[in-house]
Write an enzyme that holds these catalytic residues in place. Structure first.
Site, PDB file in Angstrom:
ATOM      1  N   GLY A 156       0.838  -1.200   0.000  1.00 38.93           N
ATOM      2  CA  GLY A 156       0.000   0.000   0.000  1.00 38.93           C
ATOM      3  C   GLY A 156       0.871   1.247   0.000  1.00 38.93           C
ATOM      4  N   SER A 157       0.392   2.261   0.665  1.00 39.67           N
ATOM      5  CA  SER A 157       1.073   3.562   0.607  1.00 39.67           C
ATOM      6  C   SER A 157       2.431   3.564   1.301  1.00 39.67           C
ATOM      7  CB  SER A 157       0.187   4.632   1.249  1.00 39.67           C
ATOM      8  OG  SER A 157      -1.017   4.720   0.527  1.00 39.67           O
ATOM      9  N   THR A 158       2.736   2.527   2.073  1.00 39.60           N
ATOM     10  CA  THR A 158       4.061   2.517   2.716  1.00 39.60           C
ATOM     11  C   THR A 158       5.156   2.430   1.673  1.00 39.60           C
ATOM     12  OG1 THR A 158       3.976   0.100   2.963  1.00 39.60           O
ATOM     13  CG2 THR A 158       3.200   1.416   4.824  1.00 39.60           C
ATOM     14  N   ILE A 159       4.806   2.148   0.414  1.00 41.21           N
ATOM     15  CA  ILE A 159       5.795   2.052  -0.656  1.00 41.21           C
ATOM     16  C   ILE A 159       6.193   3.442  -1.160  1.00 41.21           C
ATOM     17  CG2 ILE A 159       4.367   2.046  -2.758  1.00 41.21           C
ATOM     18  CD1 ILE A 159       6.905  -0.681  -2.020  1.00 41.21           C
ATOM     19  N   LYS A 160       5.347   4.435  -0.840  1.00 41.12           N
ATOM     20  CA  LYS A 160       5.504   5.748  -1.477  1.00 41.12           C
ATOM     21  C   LYS A 160       6.851   6.403  -1.219  1.00 41.12           C
ATOM     22  CE  LYS A 160       0.574   6.656  -2.023  1.00 41.12           C
ATOM     23  NZ  LYS A 160      -0.640   7.187  -1.384  1.00 41.12           N
TER      24      LYS A 160
END
Lengths: 615, 367
Positions: free
Chosen positions: A328-332
């Site tokens: 999810g957004s933790t990849i951003k």
């Protein structure tokens, strides 16, 4: 010498005597030959082949008895015991000294419950044992049972209550997935570990540290040279080497931080990983729910096993090691670094979010979690508010190859090499991976969602923690470890200003006025940066709709998305990384970030993290 | 008959008819045997005492038979033979024993009729052969064949292969001593070889098994081969001088089967080594040599044949038992004469030596 026979014929006695004495001489020579032959035979056996038979006589009478070593303890970093050897009592029977074995067992089962499984094992063991060897009927007797048996001992000849050491895990479910458990040794274990070393050992590590460091924990068996008779009964001990106990293992784990992390998850199933950025030490490693590993030591009952297996939260599943989640957004933050490095963006680059994103020539809309959009956002705000459109655009600008390369540097799609068995590698999406797995080319739409950690990317909580540690260490960290330290290494190279830009964004997640995790800011004793994230739960209605950071309490729990948070503290000189995955927690902001904050608070309380006094 | 009986003192007082050499060696054997027996019975003084009582009974039988006039033997021979034969039939009908019926329970004592036959058959054959000139003619041979075959067949039916071999061997021995022609001997050997497959087919399963494991003991190391293997280990591990009295590990840790009966020589070999074995074999050879010499000096063919066969029987005991424990012969239940625990054979053998001494003491004095 002439004699007259009864029938009247004449008989020559001298001739007869000579005939008979001739035969006597023949027989005597034959006898002498036989005696010489026998003498020769004994000479061969007793002088010529003496060595051979002397050795065989010794083989006959001398037997090597192995004695099991005491298993090493498992301790936490402060020396608190996580796995110990506890004295216990078992019920054993010597068939030779037990007249009426069946009645005795019947009488015994009135005093202590004997299961059919225990009875079956007893009978099997009995067929393999000599009559004078004691055979275990029941292990791990309760104090009550010992007392009851002691009272009735006089009625139970040949029945013995034997003391022995049994493995015990005082913290039960808290560490089940890290420490693991030992179980009865079986044929496969013997083949794997070697029969010679394990002749006297009854239990071996089956999972976790117990299994991974079996070779250190086990120790060296002792040996006894004993003289036995033909039935195998030991008559005397000729020589004895004492067993060498196994090594005690000190884990990098902190028991109290582990407890805090476990409790921080509340009622959610999930995982928490706390790493030391510089050394890679694993300070807490939680997979929740756990289970009581003590159940497995004495052979788990069918009922217990089945209820663990069918529990809706799957307590036997090791989430931090084998749980594959969409990041999810933790990849951003990692996408942002790739963007900065490639020049696709600068910290000042602004993107307008109107709530959705379209690929040119395609009608499909990729949504922001905020329906109305975020307006103009720069990198810092894009991270703080987790603006999808910003990263859709950035992903398209970078292309999948650049993204894959950056993620690979942070270890995505690769097992971290933690010293536990069963770690999965996760998935790093690349063109070649796609073709190998699906036989299809990479489609542009897949690049778009990869930018926000959706689609094919799969990570484990441990991997996410390791990648976050590499981020917090500005490219340098050591692979996570529990027992044997690893070397710190520079994994990623970026200019300081790029790291600063991303750190600013992650700080704004917590401390920015519109940060997704701003709610936890006031509870933090040390400054923490991080990124919230949401991991799709597949198969729920409306799948394929872009996930968002909103909470949706209206959905039944098992259909809610997983909540993620990956953060580090303190911001200026990061020491600890915390990753929280709360399954079906909805959004990362509401559940995962507060859990991470509470872990950081506990770390400070436990002196694992120093509070810096502002100058 | 120009009898030379004019010895001084005859008629006035009974002559002492024992041979000091043979008796002396027998007593030495009995003493040495008791020492080994004491070790083999795990120092059970009670068993050694009981065996001593039996041996004493045997010595009494020896003395009595030595003083029995040979004509009494001639007179009783047929009746003794018939009585023994009748008992062998009885044992098949009413006998007791585990697996094989070998014993007659006479209330007071248990008695093994096949033992009596070991004395009765040579007696009967010596009488039969002495009635006509030697070498025996066809008629005599045919009768002798029947006299031998009957008891052997009855003993095989018990079944007791070991004793049957001993009894049969003593019968063949007496025929050989009587001058059986070599042509016939070769013919018999050829016939036996031809009959071997037939014999094989008629053997009991356990007897076949014994022969097979003798040929390859390692094929069944824990079953039938165990005895032979363990015995050879005991013998071989004894070495030159042995492990010492009461110190044999094979004997005392129960690896040797029946160490006090059939395998007592293994105990001797293990504890006293090759030196002990050599002394024992020399002693046996001397006893047998002296016995054969005495037999050859008897005054008539009856005496020579009877005495020679009795000594030969003793020799067969030694050779079969010692051959067995050293793995040269298959395991047959033959004790080591005068040393193994057990009464019947000891009494029979000592009685046999009594007959030999009696016959020898009545030898012809030349000149």
């Amino acid at each position: 010498m002439i004699a007259r026979e009864s029938d009247g014929t004449i008989r020559n006695e001298r001739e007869e005597m000579q005939l008979v004495q001739g035969r006597f001489r023949f027989v005597m020579v034959a006898m002498l030959v036989v005696f010489v032959l026998l003498g020769w035979r004994f000479g061969t056996l007793q002088v010529g082949e003496h060595e051979l038979y002397a050795a065989r006589a010794d083989d006959n009478r001398i037997r090597l008895n192995a004695m099991a070593p005491n298993r090493g303890l498992i301790l936490d970093r402060q020396g608190r015991v996580l796995a110990e050897n506890r004295p216990a009592y078992r019920l054993a029977i010597v068939p030779e000294r037990t007249p009426g074995l069946d009645e005795t067992i019947e009488r015994l089962s009135d005093l202590v419950p004997v299961t059919t499984e225990e009875l079956r094992r007893f009978q099997r063991q009995r067929e393999r044992s000599r009559r004078f060897e004691s055979i275990t009927l029941k292990t791990n007797l309760s104090e009550d049972e010992v007392a009851r048996l002691a009272i009735h001992r006089h009625r139970l000849p040949g029945v013995e209550i034997e003391p022995y050491l049994t493995r015990h895990y005082p913290h039960g479910e808290l560490l089940a997935h890290v420490v693991g458990y030992v179980g009865r040794i079986d044929e496969r274990d013997l083949r794997r570990l070697g029969r010679e070393q394990y002749r006297a050992t009854s239990h071996v590590g089956k999972t976790g540290i117990e299994r991974y460091y079996e070779h250190l924990l086990h120790g060296q068996p002792g040996l006894e040279r004993v003289e036995t008779n033909a039935q195998g009964r030991v008559l005397r001990v000729l020589e004895r080497t004492d067993p060498v106990p196994g090594d005690d293992l000190v884990l990098s784990l902190d028991l109290e931080l582990q407890r805090a992390a476990y409790e921080a998850l509340g009622d959610y199933a999930g995982a928490v990983v706390v790493l030391d950025v510089e050394t890679g030490e694993v300070l807490a490693l939680v997979s929740k729910p756990g289970f009581d590993p003590n159940l497995f030591v004495h052979g788990i009952s069918q009922f217990d096993y089945s209820s663990l297996l069918h529990h809706h939260q799957r307590p036997l599943f090791n989430r931090f090691l084998a749980g594959g989640y969409e990041p999810g957004s933790t990849i951003k933050p990692f996408i942002a670094l790739a963007g900065l490095e490639s020049g696709a963006i600068t910290p000042q680059t602004r993107v307008f979010s109107r709530g959705w994103f379209e690929l040119p020539g395609h009608s499909r809309r990729y949504r922001d979690w905020r329906r109305e959009g975020h307006g103009w956002v720069d990198l810092q705000l894009a991270l703080a508010e987790s603006v999808n459109v910003y990263f859709y655009q950035l992903a398209v600008d970078l292309g999948i190859d650049r993204i894959s390369r950056e993620l690979a540097l942070f270890g995505i799609g690769r097992a971290t090499g933690l010293d536990l068995h069963g770690e999965i590698s996760g998935v790093l999406p690349t063109r070649t991976w796609k073709r190998a797995t699906y036989g299809e080319p990479w489609y542009p739409g897949e690049t778009v969602i990869t930018g926000i950690g959706q689609g094919f990317t799969v990570i484990t909580p441990l991997q996410l923690a390791h990648a976050t540690a590499a981020l917090a260490g500005r490219g340098t960290t050591a692979p996570p470890w529990l027992v044997v330290p690893t070397e710190a290494a520079r994994m990623v190279e970026h200019a300081d200003e790029y790291w600063d830009a991303v750190f600013n964004g992650l700080e704004a997640v917590v401390y920015g006025p519109s940060g997704t995790a701003r709610a936890v800011a006031r509870d933090l004793p040390v400054p923490m940066a991080g990124k919230t994230g949401t991991s799709q739960v597949f198969g729920r209605p409306g799948d394929g709709v872009e996930p968002d950071e909103r909470e949706h309490d209206d959905l039944p729990e098992h259909l809610r998305n997983h909540a993620l948070f990956a953060g580090f503290a303190p911001i200026d000189d990061p020491e600890l990384v915390v990753v929280v995955v709360a399954e079906h927690g909805g959004g990362g902001a509401r559940v995962a970030a507060p859990a991470a904050a509470s872990v950081i608070r506990s770390a400070v309380e436990l002196d694992l993290l120093k509070v810096e006094q502002a100058p | 008959m120009n009898a030379v009986m004019s010895r001084p003192g005859i008629g006035s007082m009974p002559r002492w008819r024992l041979d000091p050499w043979l008796l002396g060696m027998l007593l030495v054997l009995l003493v040495l045997g008791s020492l080994v027996l004491y070790s083999a019975t795990e120092q059970n003084i009670g068993m050694v005492w009981r065996q001593s009582v039996r041996l004493a009974m045997g010595l009494v039988a020896l003395v009595v038979l030595a003083h029995l006039p040979p004509r009494m033997l001639r007179l009783w021979a047929p009746w003794i033979y018939l009585a023994a034969l009748a008992m062998l039939v009885a044992v098949l009908l009413f006998g007791v024993g585990r697996g094989a019926q070998r014993w007659l329970d006479l209330g007071l004592v248990r008695f093994q009729p096949s033992e009596a036959m070991k004395l009765a058959l040579p007696l009967m054959l010596a009488l039969l052969l002495d009635r006509r000139r030697l070498p025996p003619d066809w008629r005599t041979l045919a009768m002798a064949g029947v006299v031998i075959a009957l008891p052997v067949a009855l003993i095989v039916m018990q079944p007791d292969l070991g004793t049957a071999v001993l009894v049969g061997a003593s019968g063949l021995c007496i025929l050989f001593l009587a001058g059986l022609r070599w042509r016939l001997i070769f013919a018999m050997v050829a016939a036996l070889a031809a009959a071997a497959p037939l014999v094989w087919l008629n053997l009991h399963q356990y007897q076949r098994h014994r022969i097979l494991t003798f040929l390859n003991p390692e094929s069944d190391p824990l079953g039938q081969g165990w005895n032979i293997i363990q015995s050879k280990i005991a013998v071989g591990s004894g070495g030159l001088t042995g492990k010492g009295w009461l110190a044999g590990s094979q004997s005392h840790l129960e690896f040797l089967p029946e160490p006090h009966t059939d395998f007592i020589f293994s105990v001797l070999a293990e504890e006293f080594g090759f030196v002990g074995v050599a002394i024992m074999l020399v002693l046996y050879a001397a006893i047998i040599g002296r016995g054969m010499y005495m037999a050859s000096q008897c005054r008539d063919s009856f005496g020579r044949l009877l005495a020679g066969t009795l000594v030969f029987l003793f020799f067969v005991y030694v050779a079969v038992n010692v051959g067995m424990i050293s793995g040269l012969l298959p395991v047959v239940g033959v004790p080591l004469p005068l040393v193994s625990y057990g009464g019947t054979s000891a009494v029979t053998l000592l009685a046999g030596f009594g007959i030999v001494m009696g016959l020898y003491s009545r030898r012809r004095f030349m000149g």
